[in-house]
Write a protein that holds these residues in place. Structure first.
Motif, PDB file in Angstrom:
ATOM      1  N   GLU A   1       0.824  -1.221   0.000  1.00 43.24           N
ATOM      2  CA  GLU A   1       0.000   0.000   0.000  1.00 43.24           C
ATOM      3  C   GLU A   1       0.853   1.264   0.000  1.00 43.24           C
ATOM      4  O   GLU A   1       0.361   2.351  -0.316  1.00 43.24           O
ATOM      5  N   TYR A   2       2.107   1.097   0.391  1.00 48.59           N
ATOM      6  CA  TYR A   2       2.959   2.282   0.557  1.00 48.59           C
ATOM      7  C   TYR A   2       3.146   3.040  -0.761  1.00 48.59           C
ATOM      8  O   TYR A   2       3.206   4.268  -0.771  1.00 48.59           O
ATOM      9  N   ALA A   3       3.226   2.272  -1.862  1.00 51.82           N
ATOM     10  CA  ALA A   3       3.466   2.905  -3.164  1.00 51.82           C
ATOM     11  C   ALA A   3       2.379   3.931  -3.471  1.00 51.82           C
ATOM     12  O   ALA A   3       2.652   5.022  -3.958  1.00 51.82           O
TER      13      ALA A   3
ATOM     14  N   GLY B   1      -1.753   4.791   5.395  1.00 52.89           N
ATOM     15  CA  GLY B   1      -0.892   4.171   4.387  1.00 52.89           C
ATOM     16  C   GLY B   1       0.592   4.198   4.700  1.00 52.89           C
ATOM     17  O   GLY B   1       1.413   3.939   3.818  1.00 52.89           O
ATOM     18  N   THR B   2       0.939   4.544   5.934  1.00 49.75           N
ATOM     19  CA  THR B   2       2.352   4.441   6.334  1.00 49.75           C
ATOM     20  C   THR B   2       2.426   3.509   7.550  1.00 49.75           C
ATOM     21  O   THR B   2       1.396   3.142   8.114  1.00 49.75           O
ATOM     22  N   SER B   3       3.624   3.186   7.948  1.00 48.98           N
ATOM     23  CA  SER B   3       3.779   2.116   8.949  1.00 48.98           C
ATOM     24  C   SER B   3       3.434   2.544  10.377  1.00 48.98           C
ATOM     25  O   SER B   3       3.112   1.708  11.210  1.00 48.98           O
ATOM     26  N   ARG B   4       3.558   3.816  10.683  1.00 48.74           N
ATOM     27  CA  ARG B   4       3.456   4.322  12.073  1.00 48.74           C
ATOM     28  C   ARG B   4       4.399   3.570  13.004  1.00 48.74           C
ATOM     29  O   ARG B   4       4.069   3.291  14.163  1.00 48.74           O
ATOM     30  N   LEU B   5       5.542   3.230  12.485  1.00 54.52           N
ATOM     31  CA  LEU B   5       6.545   2.563  13.332  1.00 54.52           C
ATOM     32  C   LEU B   5       7.465   3.577  14.020  1.00 54.52           C
ATOM     33  O   LEU B   5       8.319   3.191  14.827  1.00 54.52           O
ATOM     34  N   SER B   6       7.291   4.870  13.721  1.00 52.43           N
ATOM     35  CA  SER B   6       8.276   5.861  14.194  1.00 52.43           C
ATOM     36  C   SER B   6       8.476   5.879  15.715  1.00 52.43           C
ATOM     37  O   SER B   6       9.622   5.958  16.161  1.00 52.43           O
ATOM     38  N   PRO B   7       7.427   5.803  16.546  1.00 51.68           N
ATOM     39  CA  PRO B   7       7.722   5.807  17.987  1.00 51.68           C
ATOM     40  C   PRO B   7       8.473   4.550  18.428  1.00 51.68           C
ATOM     41  O   PRO B   7       9.332   4.596  19.322  1.00 51.68           O
TER      42      PRO B   7
ATOM     43  N   HIS C   1       1.069  12.819  10.241  1.00 53.11           N
ATOM     44  CA  HIS C   1       1.516  12.244   8.972  1.00 53.11           C
ATOM     45  C   HIS C   1       2.663  13.086   8.389  1.00 53.11           C
ATOM     46  O   HIS C   1       2.650  14.315   8.504  1.00 53.11           O
ATOM     47  N   ASN C   2       3.618  12.417   7.749  1.00 47.40           N
ATOM     48  CA  ASN C   2       4.787  13.125   7.226  1.00 47.40           C
ATOM     49  C   ASN C   2       4.411  14.272   6.288  1.00 47.40           C
ATOM     50  O   ASN C   2       4.993  15.350   6.346  1.00 47.40           O
ATOM     51  N   ARG C   3       3.445  14.064   5.417  1.00 52.02           N
ATOM     52  CA  ARG C   3       3.067  15.128   4.477  1.00 52.02           C
ATOM     53  C   ARG C   3       2.598  16.370   5.238  1.00 52.02           C
ATOM     54  O   ARG C   3       2.880  17.495   4.863  1.00 52.02           O
ATOM     55  N   LEU C   4       1.912  16.126   6.354  1.00 48.31           N
ATOM     56  CA  LEU C   4       1.422  17.251   7.157  1.00 48.31           C
ATOM     57  C   LEU C   4       2.545  17.902   7.947  1.00 48.31           C
ATOM     58  O   LEU C   4       2.524  19.113   8.194  1.00 48.31           O
ATOM     59  N   ARG C   5       3.547  17.105   8.323  1.00 51.84           N
ATOM     60  CA  ARG C   5       4.701  17.718   9.012  1.00 51.84           C
ATOM     61  C   ARG C   5       5.382  18.684   8.034  1.00 51.84           C
ATOM     62  O   ARG C   5       5.828  19.760   8.410  1.00 51.84           O
ATOM     63  N   LEU C   6       5.445  18.261   6.762  1.00 53.20           N
ATOM     64  CA  LEU C   6       6.056  19.137   5.755  1.00 53.20           C
ATOM     65  C   LEU C   6       5.214  20.395   5.546  1.00 53.20           C
ATOM     66  O   LEU C   6       5.735  21.503   5.481  1.00 53.20           O
TER      67      LEU C   6
ATOM     68  N   VAL D   1       4.954  11.643  19.924  1.00 56.69           N
ATOM     69  CA  VAL D   1       5.377  10.433  20.633  1.00 56.69           C
ATOM     70  C   VAL D   1       6.678   9.896  20.024  1.00 56.69           C
ATOM     71  O   VAL D   1       7.460   9.228  20.700  1.00 56.69           O
ATOM     72  N   ASP D   2       6.925  10.236  18.742  1.00 59.62           N
ATOM     73  CA  ASP D   2       8.187   9.827  18.115  1.00 59.62           C
ATOM     74  C   ASP D   2       9.234  10.951  18.178  1.00 59.62           C
ATOM     75  O   ASP D   2      10.258  10.877  17.500  1.00 59.62           O
ATOM     76  N   GLY D   3       8.938  12.023  18.963  1.00 61.65           N
ATOM     77  CA  GLY D   3       9.831  13.188  19.011  1.00 61.65           C
ATOM     78  C   GLY D   3      11.288  12.775  19.221  1.00 61.65           C
ATOM     79  O   GLY D   3      11.623  12.141  20.208  1.00 61.65           O
ATOM     80  N   ASP D   4      12.124  13.178  18.291  1.00 60.35           N
ATOM     81  CA  ASP D   4      13.473  12.631  18.213  1.00 60.35           C
ATOM     82  C   ASP D   4      14.405  13.763  17.783  1.00 60.35           C
ATOM     83  O   ASP D   4      14.139  14.411  16.771  1.00 60.35           O
ATOM     84  N   VAL D   5      15.451  13.992  18.533  1.00 60.56           N
ATOM     85  CA  VAL D   5      16.282  15.169  18.245  1.00 60.56           C
ATOM     86  C   VAL D   5      16.814  15.129  16.810  1.00 60.56           C
ATOM     87  O   VAL D   5      16.709  16.114  16.076  1.00 60.56           O
ATOM     88  N   ALA D   6      17.347  14.004  16.389  1.00 58.05           N
ATOM     89  CA  ALA D   6      17.934  13.952  15.046  1.00 58.05           C
ATOM     90  C   ALA D   6      16.857  14.139  13.974  1.00 58.05           C
ATOM     91  O   ALA D   6      16.970  14.996  13.094  1.00 58.05           O
ATOM     92  N   ASN D   7      15.806  13.349  14.050  1.00 56.50           N
ATOM     93  CA  ASN D   7      14.785  13.401  12.997  1.00 56.50           C
ATOM     94  C   ASN D   7      13.988  14.688  13.025  1.00 56.50           C
ATOM     95  O   ASN D   7      13.642  15.241  11.983  1.00 56.50           O
ATOM     96  N   ASN D   8      13.681  15.160  14.206  1.00 57.42           N
ATOM     97  CA  ASN D   8      12.854  16.345  14.294  1.00 57.42           C
ATOM     98  C   ASN D   8      13.650  17.594  13.899  1.00 57.42           C
ATOM     99  O   ASN D   8      13.248  18.343  13.001  1.00 57.42           O
ATOM    100  N   GLN D   9      14.791  17.797  14.542  1.00 57.85           N
ATOM    101  CA  GLN D   9      15.516  19.045  14.279  1.00 57.85           C
ATOM    102  C   GLN D   9      16.026  19.083  12.831  1.00 57.85           C
ATOM    103  O   GLN D   9      15.940  20.118  12.177  1.00 57.85           O
ATOM    104  N   MET D  10      16.510  17.958  12.345  1.00 53.22           N
ATOM    105  CA  MET D  10      17.069  17.994  10.984  1.00 53.22           C
ATOM    106  C   MET D  10      15.971  18.097   9.928  1.00 53.22           C
ATOM    107  O   MET D  10      16.176  18.696   8.874  1.00 53.22           O
ATOM    108  N   ASN D  11      14.799  17.527  10.224  1.00 55.63           N
ATOM    109  CA  ASN D  11      13.684  17.716   9.284  1.00 55.63           C
ATOM    110  C   ASN D  11      13.163  19.151   9.337  1.00 55.63           C
ATOM    111  O   ASN D  11      12.802  19.715   8.306  1.00 55.63           O
ATOM    112  N   TRP D  12      13.110  19.716  10.530  1.00 56.77           N
ATOM    113  CA  TRP D  12      12.688  21.123  10.619  1.00 56.77           C
ATOM    114  C   TRP D  12      13.664  22.013   9.850  1.00 56.77           C
ATOM    115  O   TRP D  12      13.263  22.931   9.139  1.00 56.77           O
TER     116      TRP D  12
END
Ligand SMILES: Cc1cc2nc3c(=O)[nH]c(=O)nc-3n(C[C@H](O)[C@H](O)[C@H](O)COP(=O)(O)OP(=O)(O)OC[C@H]3O[C@@H](n4cnc5c(N)ncnc54)[C@H](O)[C@@H]3O)c2cc1C
Length: 445
Positions: free
Chosen positions: A214-216, A226-232, A324-329, A355-366
């Motif tokens: 379904e990811y495609a 349609g995403t895994s929600r595995l981030s936390p 959702h990632n699209r909404l984070r963007l 709940v998945d708040g993560d210094v590397a992923n959050n700050q670098m994506n921001w």
């Protein structure tokens, strides 16, 4: 001989190289230790505190199955580890390598505190590929994702390790109580929070691998699950990223796209490892002089900007502790490019709720979104209405999170202020027609 396995954010027994190495060195006599580290603010963020408490309870259960149990201490991590190591006369303490400035300080403090006892830092626990394993010619880290990904995909990963058996706690060690969420925080948690722990993580992974195709189609459509929600689970290490990558494989387009996201995760980790100050300072200085407007920031944070897709995203964050990632963007771009407010404010707000708040992923994506990071098109400004029409074509996502607009039909839902329909919903806080020019003028781009 006795060893200590210090758990940090690798709260699992499957494919757990730290525990594996600690047990191997001591022939099974090991203290599996978690320190509720007072220095880690994230442990007090309600959503992550609850997820952590559930993950620790589950880790304790997994360790009991293996013959031991989780030993818990609270306070300064280096001091508590030293005390336990002295109490059991441990030869070595094993811990996962990690990337933040704090993880670096912790490692130094542990080395100092342990003196003659060995500190074994295990690679490839928190990420698939450890920072520094692959580097570009003439540099210490990759600054652009595509060449990083090419090399990343060629790295050979280990065969996932089975959970250990035959562990033994040394005699006389007091286990201490596994903390409940209320011991960590007194704040309210999001009503739609996912359950923490390795059991829930493995069930979700199994389910996801059954529907990964379904990811495609579904990856970018926030109305679908349609995403895994595995981030936390990845953030707390309830799952091994190596195991996920290997089990997902690259056999289909969808699986390859999914595994590519794990490479993005590693990419941001290697960036932060190389430039730890990037958690607070611009990775690339664009000479920004961000505006300050507390009312606009509050409207953004509370999901009442008058831009339906943005408000929907922010409300999902508050309801689920996840977005959702699209909404984070979209919400990130809206804050930094359309309102020209500092990315650090947005990153802080996300870290207070995700709940998945993560210094590397959050700050670098921001930073990526704000154009101060690794985006190769730093001055692009997302058109939020076009984004909304493309990724929420029937308005289903907006309707779910902004019920006051639920009666509006189809695409109109994305622009209610032009629809002429009477709805109890604010006008947009910014003139969307001119945000691109305003942003470029402000940045001097
Ligand atoms: C402004 C902003 C802030 C973000 N903050 C965080 C954060 O604090 N923690 C976090 O884990 N992710 C963060 N992300 C990345 C991404 O949005 C989430 O990882 C993803 O939405 C999690 O959902 P999922 O598990 O269903 O992802 P899937 O699409 O199923 O992807 C699988 C895994 O790949 C990783 N991943 C996916 N996209 C990215 C990405 N862009 N960057 C890094 N890793 C990625 C995640 O670990 C994710 O669980 C942020 C993105 C943006 C734009």
């Amino acid at each position: 001989m006795t060893t200590v396995c210090l758990f940090t954010r690798d709260l699992r027994v499957h494919d757990q190289p730290v525990l594996h190495a600690a047990a191997e060195q001591s022939d099974g006599q090991v203290v599996p230790l978690f320190v509720v580290d007072d220095a880690i603010e994230g442990f007090r963020v309600p959503n992550r505190a609850r997820f952590l408490a559930e993950s620790l309870a589950d880790l304790d259960a997994g360790l009991r199955d293996a013959g031991a149990r989780l030993v818990v201490r609270r306070g300064d991590v280096a001091a508590e580890v030293r005390k336990v190591a002295e109490e059991v006369d441990a030869t070595a303490v094993h811990v996962a390598g990690d990337v933040s400035a704090y993880a670096g300080q912790r490692r130094g403090a542990l080395e100092d505190a342990l003196g003659d006892r060995e500190l074994v830092v295990q690679d490839a626990v928190v990420t698939v590929v450890s920072p520094g394993t692959i580097t570009p010619t003439g540099g210490d880290h990759f600054k652009i994702f595509t060449p990083y990904h090419r090399k990343w995909a060629d790295v050979e990963t280990r065969e996932p390790l089975d959970p250990p058996r035959g562990l033994r706690l040394p005699k006389g060690v007091k286990a201490g109580a596994v903390p409940k969420a209320k011991d960590l925080t007194d704040g309210d948690t999001a009503p739609g929070l996912l359950p923490g722990g390795e059991k829930a993580a493995r069930a979700r992974l199994d389910d996801w691998l059954d529907r990964i195709d379904e990811y495609a189609q579904g990856q970018d459509l926030p109305a679908r699950d349609g995403t895994s929600r595995l981030s936390p689970y990845l953030h707390f290490g309830c799952l091994s990223p190596t195991e996920i990558a290997r089990r997902a494989g690259t056999g289909s387009e969808a699986a390859a796209q999914f595994v590519r996201q794990l490479a993005w995760r590693d990419f941001h980790h290697q960036t932060l490892a190389a430039v730890p100050r990037a958690s607070r300072q611009d990775y690339r200085d664009r000479g920004d002089r961000w505006r300050r407007d507390d009312d606009e920031f509050a409207a953004w944070a509370e999901g009442r900007t008058g831009v339906p897709i943005v408000d929907a995203g922010m409300r999902q964050l508050h309801h689920e502790g996840w977005m959702h990632n699209r909404l984070r963007l979209i919400t990130g771009s809206f804050l930094t490019k359309s309102l020209y407010l500092d990315w650090r404010l947005g990153a802080r707000h996300f870290l207070d709720h995700l709940v998945d708040g993560d210094v590397a992923n959050n700050q670098m994506n921001w930073q990526w979104v704000a154009g101060t990071g690794t985006d190769t098109r730093p001055n692009r400004v997302l058109n939020v209405i076009t984004q909304a029409r493309r990724y929420d074509p029937d308005g289903e996502y907006v309707r779910r999170w902004v019920p006051e607009l639920a009666e509006l039909e189809g695409k109109k839902i994305h622009e209610p202020w032009t629809s002429g329909t009477e709805v109890d919903y604010p006008d947009p806080i910014v003139d969307l027609d001119h945000v691109g020019e305003t942003f470029r003028a402000a940045r001097g781009a």
